[in-house]
Design a protein around this motif. Structure first.
Motif, PDB file in Angstrom:
ATOM      1  N   THR A   1      49.162  27.890  13.568  1.00 23.23           N
ATOM      2  CA  THR A   1      49.351  26.761  13.418  1.00 23.23           C
ATOM      3  C   THR A   1      49.788  25.895  14.454  1.00 23.23           C
ATOM      4  O   THR A   1      51.390  26.370  14.508  1.00 23.23           O
ATOM      5  CB  THR A   1      50.813  26.704  11.930  1.00 23.23           C
TER       6      THR A   1
ATOM      7  N   THR B   1      53.324  22.414   7.894  1.00 27.97           N
ATOM      8  CA  THR B   1      53.636  23.709   6.854  1.00 27.97           C
ATOM      9  C   THR B   1      53.206  23.361   5.575  1.00 27.97           C
ATOM     10  O   THR B   1      52.781  22.311   5.059  1.00 27.97           O
ATOM     11  CB  THR B   1      55.713  23.629   7.160  1.00 27.97           C
TER      12      THR B   1
ATOM     13  N   PHE C   1      56.041  30.905   4.064  1.00 34.06           N
ATOM     14  CA  PHE C   1      55.431  29.379   4.325  1.00 34.06           C
ATOM     15  C   PHE C   1      54.839  29.621   5.702  1.00 34.06           C
ATOM     16  O   PHE C   1      55.835  30.248   6.681  1.00 34.06           O
ATOM     17  CB  PHE C   1      57.480  28.785   4.797  1.00 34.06           C
TER      18      PHE C   1
ATOM     19  N   ASP D   1      53.858  28.107   8.940  1.00 36.91           N
ATOM     20  CA  ASP D   1      55.183  27.168  10.207  1.00 36.91           C
ATOM     21  C   ASP D   1      54.150  26.646  11.220  1.00 36.91           C
ATOM     22  O   ASP D   1      53.514  27.779  12.291  1.00 36.91           O
ATOM     23  CB  ASP D   1      57.479  27.472  10.427  1.00 36.91           C
ATOM     24  N   ARG D   2      55.128  25.633  11.676  1.00 34.40           N
ATOM     25  CA  ARG D   2      54.531  24.992  13.353  1.00 34.40           C
ATOM     26  C   ARG D   2      54.619  26.459  14.039  1.00 34.40           C
ATOM     27  O   ARG D   2      55.499  26.800  14.300  1.00 34.40           O
ATOM     28  CB  ARG D   2      54.537  23.694  13.729  1.00 34.40           C
TER      29      ARG D   2
END
Length: 321
Positions: free
Chosen positions: A77, A81, A92, A94-95
């Motif tokens: 990723t 998100t 989560f 997330d980036r």
């Protein structure tokens, strides 16, 4: 109100045995009101592996229930998100992360307006072990079931995003080839990406989970951004475009370039173009006008002025030297 979607990755894999690419609409029905994108689907890498590009904006809030029996999902990723549930575990996505799982089912929730950018690769668990040579003996016991058990684990193996993986992902996401070259390119880069991640796992310290360090992920993103400037001198991205491609905001991108190179992104990009022009001029194999065209200038005059301002001399002084 939100859209509820369901996917069975085994069905997708079965369908991909007969054709190289399948649009998501073949499994989910019309999705134009959910995903704002040019391409949303699944592409075969080999008979046991397929790839999905995440490069879209969520037009509405949606949930996605996925089943993946004995399939390992590797997701990089870069930006955006969303939340993911696996059993009783909620986390989560997330980036600037790489997450790996083979839990049989999961459900994700993505809010309207979310812009996702990344790559997901799905591979048969045994194929990952036998064909790619992933070693499990030194993986921490909590994560080992991801690769040794059909039932997996209700959590992900999280890896730091390496510069090499981020650069390959960007090449996939930025591919402008038409078919059939697009399919060949995607397959090659998908395999390269899996090889890099397997090598990263095999090199982990025995029995210890990898540490996810934010600073190192940001440094990898800055390095990738610099490589993009050097790889695309003919059409350098804007700062906003570059920030989106490597998963940073504008301030982090600018601060990162200043710390790493002592230059703003724009200044670094200009330097990269001039250095490429210098390299091409020294070969003497093409005209100065062609050099100008190859690094994105419309004509000789504008290139000559920029070159002189950067080096303090005319481009003709280096042509063929």
């Amino acid at each position: 109100m939100h859209r509820q979607l369901k996917l069975d990755f085994r069905t997708i894999q079965s369908e991909l045995a007969a054709k190289p690419f399948i649009s998501s609409s073949e499994f989910l029905g019309p999705v134009e009101d959910v995903f704002k994108t040019k391409e949303h689907g699944y592409r075969r890498i080999d008979q046991a592996t397929f790839l999905h590009i995440l490069n879209f904006e969520a037009c509405q809030t949606y949930s996605l229930a996925m089943t993946r029996p004995d399939l390992v999902c590797i997701q990089l990723t870069i930006a955006g998100t969303y939340s993911r549930n696996m059993g009783d575990h909620c986390a989560f996505v997330d980036r600037n992360t790489v997450q790996i799982t083979n839990y049989p089912s999961s459900a994700s929730y993505t809010a309207a307006g979310t812009r996702l950018r990344g790559i997901m690769i799905v591979c048969e668990r045994q194929h990952l072990l036998s064909h790619f040579g992933l070693r499990t003996e030194h993986i921490a016991p909590t994560h080992r079931p991801i690769f040794t058990s059909r039932m997996g684990a209700p959590h992900t193996l999280d890896l730091p995003m390496s510069r090499a993986s981020l650069l390959i992902a960007d090449q996939i996401l930025s591919c402008r080839y038409g078919e059939p070259l697009r399919g060949v390119f995607m397959s090659a880069k998908g395999l390269e990406l899996v090889c890099g991640i397997v090598s990263q796992i095999n090199a982990m310290p025995a029995g210890r989970a990898p540490r996810i360090v934010g600073a190192s992920s940001k440094l990898a993103a800055i390095g990738t951004a610099a490589e993009i400037y050097r790889r695309e001198p003919h059409n350098p991205p804007t700062i906003a475009q570059l920030a989106q491609r490597v998963g940073l905001n504008r301030n982090d991108l600018t601060d990162g370039f200043k710390k790493a190179f002592g230059l703003t992104p724009h200044a670094y990009g200009h330097m990269a173009r001039m250095e490429e022009a210098e390299r091409l001029l020294r070969t003497g194999e093409i005209s100065i006008s062609e050099v100008a065209r190859r690094i994105g200038y419309d004509g000789y005059s504008s290139f000559s002025r920029a070159y002189h301002a950067h080096f303090g001399r005319a481009p003709s002084s280096r042509h063929g030297t």
